[in-house]
Design an enzyme around this catalytic site. Structure first.
Site, PDB file in Angstrom:
ATOM      1  N   LYS A 217       0.842  -1.201   0.000  1.00 39.81           N
ATOM      2  CA  LYS A 217       0.000   0.000   0.000  1.00 39.81           C
ATOM      3  C   LYS A 217       0.878   1.253   0.000  1.00 39.81           C
ATOM      4  CE  LYS A 217      -3.945   1.909   2.643  1.00 39.81           C
ATOM      5  NZ  LYS A 217      -4.821   1.673   3.815  1.00 39.81           N
TER       6      LYS A 217
ATOM      7  N   SER B 235      -9.761   1.836   3.089  1.00 40.08           N
ATOM      8  CA  SER B 235      -8.870   2.611   2.240  1.00 40.08           C
ATOM      9  C   SER B 235      -7.851   1.784   1.475  1.00 40.08           C
ATOM     10  CB  SER B 235      -8.130   3.641   3.089  1.00 40.08           C
ATOM     11  OG  SER B 235      -7.227   2.985   3.970  1.00 40.08           O
TER      12      SER B 235
ATOM     13  N   SER C 195      -9.837  -0.498   7.192  1.00 40.99           N
ATOM     14  CA  SER C 195      -9.270  -0.282   5.855  1.00 40.99           C
ATOM     15  C   SER C 195      -8.698  -1.517   5.173  1.00 40.99           C
ATOM     16  CB  SER C 195      -8.202   0.811   5.915  1.00 40.99           C
ATOM     17  OG  SER C 195      -8.830   2.067   6.005  1.00 40.99           O
TER      18      SER C 195
END
Lengths: 463, 455
Positions: B62, B137, B161
């Site tokens: 990420k 997210s 997330s």
């Protein structure tokens, strides 16, 4: 004169090997700009603090002990984030702990609390450059109650505080301090003066500020609560911009640092490590050794000096008078070190060496002057003073046969002086004595020499 | 699957370089439509090893985790052009075990979102039901795993997330116990919740990645326990559910859409059939109602604090000048809430509420080894659809609860549901006691075995 109340917040850097939340070294004075930095102390995105440097906490506790504080034991303590926007602050907040110790006292001034903080970097407004070598170095902040009532008293307190801090051996460099002073005059509000960097500066700032407040009150004006800055170039204080004082630091417990506790064990460790604070030590020296208060106060100004004194006093033979020890340690040795600009820490002399030398002096085996000369040689060399004496053959000659020969020579070589003596000039014998000393390079025992001279020459004016 | 691939590579039956290269080709061919990947590491085939517990693995990271030399922008214009100067601890560990970092995954700006639409690199599509959000997210991480762009991905989970996009994309996502995985190198959203975790196609794959990244580092930063990490992937055993007491949480069902609640009930039945003792349990409506306000108040304040370094002096632009609306909302709200005069009213109360929620949840977890329920209470909306802030935050109501309590929690794709003619994956969440991550993984593995979901 209305009553004046003065209190301080004193910041001082701790002399630890590494920074508070990372392993970077702390010797920023010698390093190139930004050499001692890492992602943590420059607040790079994603960098997390390491657990607080234990050595810094212990050191802070040591100083807390020296200032008579009580540790905050058995309570969860936090590092808080104090937010403000400034170029020297890489993360936009400074980490500062909740108090680790409270309720101390130094020279009648109450210490409210002590906590640990990290230092910001250094910003040079003229170039816009920032050096983060200093960023993350552990600091302690010492907060006093407003217990001082004049600039003179305040100055004395700071001197004493600085002495204690230096004495701890755990504060950085020349023991430089940063002080925020708060001062109020009866009938007016409390005014804070920020960022004063020397004791002299504090004194001047307080002098000015008290006068300013008194003048306002005299003219029936109000002394407002405000924060002012000290202008070193002018020796005055000026109001800080409202924006700078209206700051809200938005303290929050730092979520990256788990709460910590000071344990009994940590406190015991700190107490065991801490040196006796100088003001306490001075009292003890007077009591234990029977020296004067003045002598004790002098000795404790340098920790190693007082150490040296105590070691000599303890190791010396029991029948030595304390005045004799005081004379040699506090006066003779110190005079030599002062002339050579050496501290006791730097001097290459051990208490045992001085005791050996003092023994020779006491036993009359070396003259005082030669003992001092040997000491002069020895304090910055690898030799002990007694070794110097032996090497240079400075041991006193009191062997009568040997001295009689020298006396004979001197009498033969100085017929005029002998004649003067015999004709009644008694002083002439001192000239002859001096000649004996010269020939023996000061080693001749003066008593024996005098006895021999008198025997040989008879009473003055005999002729 | 990753576990099998590692075995093949380790025994010399598969060329690691080739398989990493194949992933790069997949991304090249298909990511234009999905937009899951923001940076591709063309050197990845050279960086993979045929030794280590992740021999031959291709992992996507990420974009809020530092990978040395790669951009590290949190999908925000604030950090445009910023390259990571160091490897996060988790990245070092992946490399040490033979994995290659394939590139960076898209995400909501600064991880402050639940839909994957707020990235400065544009929204990510959901490979399992195109045209709908992948969730957030960790939108790119979940979408990339679902699309077959990598073996597994690292996501980060502050209030859901990892689990939220994993549920929407039909993959496995696991948020470890707070403090199990070092955060050194993870750019902050809310530090007291943030946790790095794996997103993978199977529970065992997720367990393997977890055992590599978890555990206290040499420096002990950002982890809370100095115990050795078990080899989750080897210990993993779905049959262990026979010994588990499982609580199906009533209130989690109540706040969810009926079809989604139905999936969770089916999952509970499946665990019962597998031998677990299953009961419906109440955690109290108050806990669920308090969860979102408590979570967001703390999130705002911590995020405000964390973003003070983005003052425009060192990194690109001042955050308030260039960020998106959600990020700005959180900063402004965080500044307001943390004001001295407001502290007692919001922040301090939220901290107290968090303690209450934690102790309440742990109390229930004394009776039950794991709690289960829906992961996300409502299905993913269509990309571009306008939602109110409240509607957006409602996605998180069930996932924030384990974050508030520091508990481990994971999601397994269990079934699909019909939404306006689309077939949408639907996950089931498992929550366990802190430090009992393996128990959660075991229950997840049992659910996986019984799942009706077909990737």
């Amino acid at each position: 004169m209305p009553k004046v109340r003065i209190g301080f917040e004193v910041h001082v850097q701790l002399d630890t090997e590494s920074k508070l939340f990372c392993r970077c070294p702390t010797d920023y004075e010698e390093a190139e700009p930004n050499e001692n930095t890492c992602p943590i102390c420059t607040g790079m995105p994603g960098a997390k603090p390491l657990p607080p440097n234990r050595e810094a906490l212990l050191t802070a506790l040591e100083i807390a002990y020296m200032l008579g504080c009580k540790p905050v034991i058995g309570k969860q303590l936090y590092f808080q984030r104090k937010h403000y926007d400034y170029p020297d602050l890489p993360s936009g907040y400074q980490r500062t702990s909740t108090p680790i110790a409270v309720d101390g006292e130094l020279d009648g001034v109450r210490i409210r609390e002590i906590h640990v903080e990290e230092d910001p970097g250094r910003w040079d407004p003229s170039t816009g450059r920032v050096d983060y070598n200093r960023s993350g170095i552990p600091l302690i902040e010492i907060v006093t109650e407003p217990d001082m009532s004049s600039p003179e008293e305040a100055r004395d307190f700071l001197r004493r505080l600085l002495q204690v801090l230096r004495y701890s051996g755990k504060v950085k460099g020349d023991g430089g301090i940063r002080v925020d002073a708060n001062v109020s005059v009866e009938g007016g509000a409390r005014v804070e003066i920020k960022n004063i960097n020397s004791i002299k500066g504090v004194y001047r700032a307080l002098k000015f500020e008290i006068q300013r407040q008194l003048n306002l009150l005299k003219h029936g004006k109000e002394v407002r609560r405000e924060t002012r800055a000290y202008r070193e170039d002018q020796g005055t204080t000026v109001p800080m911009r409202a924006k700078e004082t209206a700051e809200d630091y938005r303290y929050i417990p730092d979520p990256d640092i788990p709460p910590f506790e000071i344990t009994e064990d940590m406190w015991e460790e700190a107490v065991a490590r801490a040196p006796e604070p100088p003001h306490k030590r001075a009292e003890r020296l007077v009591e234990e050794y029977g020296i004067s208060k003045e002598a004790a106060e002098a000795l404790v100004t340098e920790r190693e000096w007082a150490d040296f004194f105590e070691e000599v006093a303890q190791k010396a033979p029991d029948d030595w008078e304390i005045e004799f020890i005081d004379q040699w340690v506090r006066k003779e040795l110190k005079k030599i070190l002062n002339k050579k600009e050496l501290s006791f820490r730097e001097a290459k002399i051990e208490p045992e060496d001085l005791i050996e030398l003092m023994k020779l002096v006491r036993e009359g085996k070396v003259t005082r002057q030669n003992a001092l000369n040997a000491l002069w040689e020895a304090v910055d060399s690898d030799k002990s003073p007694v070794e110097v004496i032996e090497e240079e053959g400075l041991l006193r000659v009191s062997d009568e046969e040997k001295l009689a020969e020298v006396v004979e020579e001197v009498i033969e070589e100085n017929p005029q002086a002998v004649k003067d003596y015999k004709s009644g000039k008694e002083e002439a014998i001192h000239y002859l004595m001096g000649q004996v000393m010269r020939k023996t390079r000061g080693k001749a025992d003066p008593d024996v020499t005098m006895k021999l001279l008198r025997e040989r020459l008879g009473e003055p004016g005999e002729d | 699957m990753l576990v099998e691939a590692v075995e093949k590579v380790s025994s010399g039956r598969e060329d690691p370089k080739e398989r990493v290269h194949r992933y790069l080709e997949e991304i090249e061919e298909r990511d234009e439509d999905i937009n899951a990947v923001t940076y591709v590491n063309d050197d990845a085939p050279e960086e993979v090893s045929d030794e280590g517990r992740l021999a031959g693995a291709a992992i996507l990271v990420k974009a809020n985790i530092n990978v040395e030399g790669m951009p590290c922008d949190c999908a925000s214009r604030t950090l445009k052009g910023y390259r990571a100067p160091y490897d996060a601890t988790v990245v070092k560990r992946l490399r040490r075990e033979g994995a290659a970092i394939l590139g960076l995954a898209n995400m909501d700006e600064f991880a402050a979102g639940s839909s994957g639409e707020t990235s400065c690199h544009g929204p990510t599509d959901n490979p399992r039901c195109p045209g709908r959000i992948p969730g957030g997210s960790s939108s790119g991480s979940a979408a990339a795993v679902a699309a077959g762009f990598c073996d597994a991905a690292l996501g980060t989970d502050t209030g859901g997330s990892i689990r939220n996009p994993a549920s929407h994309c039909g993959v496995v996502g696991f948020k470890p116990t707070y403090g199990l995985v070092p955060r050194q190198g993870l750019i902050d959203l809310a530090m007291s919740f943030d946790q790095i975790g794996p997103i993978a196609r199977t529970v065992r794959d997720a367990a393997l990645v977890l055992e590599v990244i978890a555990g206290p580092s040499e420096e002990a930063e950002g982890t809370l326990r100095r115990t050795e990490v078990p080899r989750y992937s080897e210990l993993l055993d779905p049959d262990e559910v026979r010994h588990l007491r499982v609580g199906l949480v009533e209130e989690f069902l109540e706040v969810s859409e009926p079809e989604i609640a139905e999936v969770a009930k089916e999952a509970a039945k499946a665990l019962e059939s597998a031998g677990a003792e299953v009961e419906v349990v109440s955690v109290g409506r108050k806990l669920v109602d308090l969860a979102l306000p408590t979570y967001y108040i703390i999130n705002y304040v911590e995020f405000f604090s964390a973003t003070r370094r983005f003052d425009g002096r060192r990194y690109g632009r001042r955050i308030e000048h260039v960020c998106g609306r959600e990020v700005l909302r959180r900063i402004v709200a965080g500044a307001a809430i943390s004001r001295q005069e407001a502290r007692g009213k919001y922040y301090e109360r939220a901290l107290r509420a968090r303690s209450w929620i934690r102790s309440k949840l742990l109390e229930v977890l004394e009776e039950y080894d794991v709690l289960i329920g829906p992961t996300v209470p409502k299905p993913p909306h269509r990309l571009g659809e306008e939602l109110t802030v409240r509607e957006m935050y409602e996605y998180d109501v069930l996932t924030v609860i384990p974050n508030l309590a520091g508990c481990p929690a994971g999601t397994v794709p269990f079934d699909t549901i019909r939404v306006d003619g689309d077939e949408v994956p639907c996950g089931v969440q498992v929550i366990g006691r802190p430090w009992e991550d393996l128990t959660v993984l075991n229950a997840m593995a049992a659910l996986e075995d019984a799942a009706r979901f077909e990737p």
